[in-house]
Design a protein around this motif. Structure first.
Motif, PDB file in Angstrom:
ATOM      1  N   LEU A  79      28.606  35.495  43.910  1.00  0.00           N
ATOM      2  CA  LEU A  79      29.757  36.145  43.318  1.00  0.00           C
ATOM      3  C   LEU A  79      29.503  36.297  41.822  1.00  0.00           C
ATOM      4  O   LEU A  79      29.114  35.331  41.166  1.00  0.00           O
ATOM      5  CB  LEU A  79      31.012  35.306  43.556  1.00  0.00           C
ATOM      6  CG  LEU A  79      32.350  35.975  43.328  1.00  0.00           C
ATOM      7  CD1 LEU A  79      32.561  37.114  44.308  1.00  0.00           C
ATOM      8  CD2 LEU A  79      33.470  34.964  43.446  1.00  0.00           C
ATOM      9  N   VAL A  80      29.681  37.517  41.299  1.00  0.00           N
ATOM     10  CA  VAL A  80      29.496  37.760  39.872  1.00  0.00           C
ATOM     11  C   VAL A  80      30.728  38.466  39.327  1.00  0.00           C
ATOM     12  O   VAL A  80      31.520  39.032  40.070  1.00  0.00           O
ATOM     13  CB  VAL A  80      28.223  38.595  39.577  1.00  0.00           C
ATOM     14  CG1 VAL A  80      26.987  37.903  40.102  1.00  0.00           C
ATOM     15  CG2 VAL A  80      28.334  40.001  40.128  1.00  0.00           C
ATOM     16  N   GLY A  81      30.861  38.441  38.011  1.00  0.00           N
ATOM     17  CA  GLY A  81      31.930  39.169  37.346  1.00  0.00           C
ATOM     18  C   GLY A  81      31.337  40.343  36.590  1.00  0.00           C
ATOM     19  O   GLY A  81      30.333  40.201  35.906  1.00  0.00           O
ATOM     20  N   LEU A  82      31.968  41.509  36.750  1.00  0.00           N
ATOM     21  CA  LEU A  82      31.539  42.698  36.017  1.00  0.00           C
ATOM     22  C   LEU A  82      32.603  43.063  35.004  1.00  0.00           C
ATOM     23  O   LEU A  82      33.790  42.791  35.209  1.00  0.00           O
ATOM     24  CB  LEU A  82      31.325  43.871  36.982  1.00  0.00           C
ATOM     25  CG  LEU A  82      30.207  43.712  37.998  1.00  0.00           C
ATOM     26  CD1 LEU A  82      30.093  44.971  38.845  1.00  0.00           C
ATOM     27  CD2 LEU A  82      28.885  43.413  37.326  1.00  0.00           C
ATOM     28  N   PRO A  83      32.227  43.689  33.897  1.00  0.00           N
ATOM     29  CA  PRO A  83      33.205  44.079  32.888  1.00  0.00           C
ATOM     30  C   PRO A  83      34.281  44.991  33.485  1.00  0.00           C
ATOM     31  O   PRO A  83      33.989  45.854  34.319  1.00  0.00           O
ATOM     32  CB  PRO A  83      32.377  44.838  31.853  1.00  0.00           C
ATOM     33  CG  PRO A  83      30.976  44.390  32.077  1.00  0.00           C
ATOM     34  CD  PRO A  83      30.863  44.060  33.530  1.00  0.00           C
ATOM     35  N   PHE A 119      17.479  38.638  45.352  1.00  0.00           N
ATOM     36  CA  PHE A 119      18.051  38.384  44.033  1.00  0.00           C
ATOM     37  C   PHE A 119      17.007  37.770  43.109  1.00  0.00           C
ATOM     38  O   PHE A 119      16.123  37.028  43.555  1.00  0.00           O
ATOM     39  CB  PHE A 119      19.248  37.435  44.125  1.00  0.00           C
ATOM     40  CG  PHE A 119      20.443  38.002  44.826  1.00  0.00           C
ATOM     41  CD1 PHE A 119      20.819  39.327  44.655  1.00  0.00           C
ATOM     42  CD2 PHE A 119      21.221  37.206  45.644  1.00  0.00           C
ATOM     43  CE1 PHE A 119      21.935  39.839  45.284  1.00  0.00           C
ATOM     44  CE2 PHE A 119      22.347  37.706  46.284  1.00  0.00           C
ATOM     45  CZ  PHE A 119      22.700  39.031  46.102  1.00  0.00           C
ATOM     46  N   ALA A 120      17.149  38.054  41.817  1.00  0.00           N
ATOM     47  CA  ALA A 120      16.279  37.450  40.797  1.00  0.00           C
ATOM     48  C   ALA A 120      16.546  35.947  40.757  1.00  0.00           C
ATOM     49  O   ALA A 120      17.683  35.504  40.884  1.00  0.00           O
ATOM     50  CB  ALA A 120      16.566  38.078  39.437  1.00  0.00           C
ATOM     51  N   LYS A 139      16.893  28.971  41.087  1.00  0.00           N
ATOM     52  CA  LYS A 139      18.312  29.315  41.129  1.00  0.00           C
ATOM     53  C   LYS A 139      18.503  30.824  40.962  1.00  0.00           C
ATOM     54  O   LYS A 139      17.772  31.466  40.212  1.00  0.00           O
ATOM     55  CB  LYS A 139      19.077  28.584  40.034  1.00  0.00           C
ATOM     56  CG  LYS A 139      19.151  27.101  40.276  1.00  0.00           C
ATOM     57  CD  LYS A 139      20.079  26.447  39.295  1.00  0.00           C
ATOM     58  CE  LYS A 139      20.198  24.975  39.616  1.00  0.00           C
ATOM     59  NZ  LYS A 139      21.201  24.337  38.793  1.00  0.00           N
ATOM     60  N   ILE A 140      19.501  31.348  41.668  1.00  0.00           N
ATOM     61  CA  ILE A 140      19.832  32.769  41.518  1.00  0.00           C
ATOM     62  C   ILE A 140      20.328  33.002  40.100  1.00  0.00           C
ATOM     63  O   ILE A 140      21.175  32.270  39.591  1.00  0.00           O
ATOM     64  CB  ILE A 140      20.899  33.197  42.541  1.00  0.00           C
ATOM     65  CG1 ILE A 140      20.330  33.108  43.962  1.00  0.00           C
ATOM     66  CG2 ILE A 140      21.381  34.616  42.256  1.00  0.00           C
ATOM     67  CD1 ILE A 140      21.352  33.351  45.057  1.00  0.00           C
ATOM     68  N   MET A 141      19.780  34.025  39.462  1.00  0.00           N
ATOM     69  CA  MET A 141      20.170  34.366  38.091  1.00  0.00           C
ATOM     70  C   MET A 141      21.340  35.360  38.141  1.00  0.00           C
ATOM     71  O   MET A 141      21.149  36.566  38.270  1.00  0.00           O
ATOM     72  CB  MET A 141      18.967  34.944  37.356  1.00  0.00           C
ATOM     73  CG  MET A 141      17.822  33.941  37.257  1.00  0.00           C
ATOM     74  SD  MET A 141      16.305  34.640  36.583  1.00  0.00           S
ATOM     75  CE  MET A 141      16.799  34.994  34.908  1.00  0.00           C
TER      76      MET A 141
END
Length: 103
Positions: A16-20, A72-73, A79-81
């Motif tokens: 889960l990531v946050g985008l602007p 994923f990178a 660890k996933i970046m």
């Protein structure tokens, strides 16, 4: 959310990531999946992800989902970046979930 989506067919990994958010101060939560699921079209992706998310109350759902066939990178320690994943999200391929909103 990541644990629930880990069982999505065709998803090798979930983060889960946050985008602007161009319309406000808070980031937009996006569930990112990698693996064969990244080859699915938008409607198939939405159906697969919402089927898994039904285990959660709709207010807990991320508003959006994005999938890629590419892994994923990762950092040197494996660890996933998350920052790299967020930067790789293709806006044209972000799918709005039925439980989410565009508000």
């Amino acid at each position: 959310i990541e644990a629930v989506l880990a069982d999505t067919p065709g998803a090798d990994e979930v983060v889960l990531v946050g985008l602007p958010n161009p319309d406000g101060p808070h980031e937009l939560p996006v569930a990112c999946l990698c693996g064969p699921i990244g080859e699915r079209d938008d409607e198939e992706l939405r159906e697969l992800v919402t089927a898994e998310l039904r285990a959660l109350a709709p207010e807990k759902w991320p508003d959006r989902v994005w999938a890629t066939p590419q892994p994923f990178a990762r950092s040197a320690n494996g660890k996933i970046m998350r920052g790299e994943v967020a930067a790789a999200v293709a806006p044209a391929r972000v799918v709005l979930l039925k439980g989410g909103s565009d508000d």
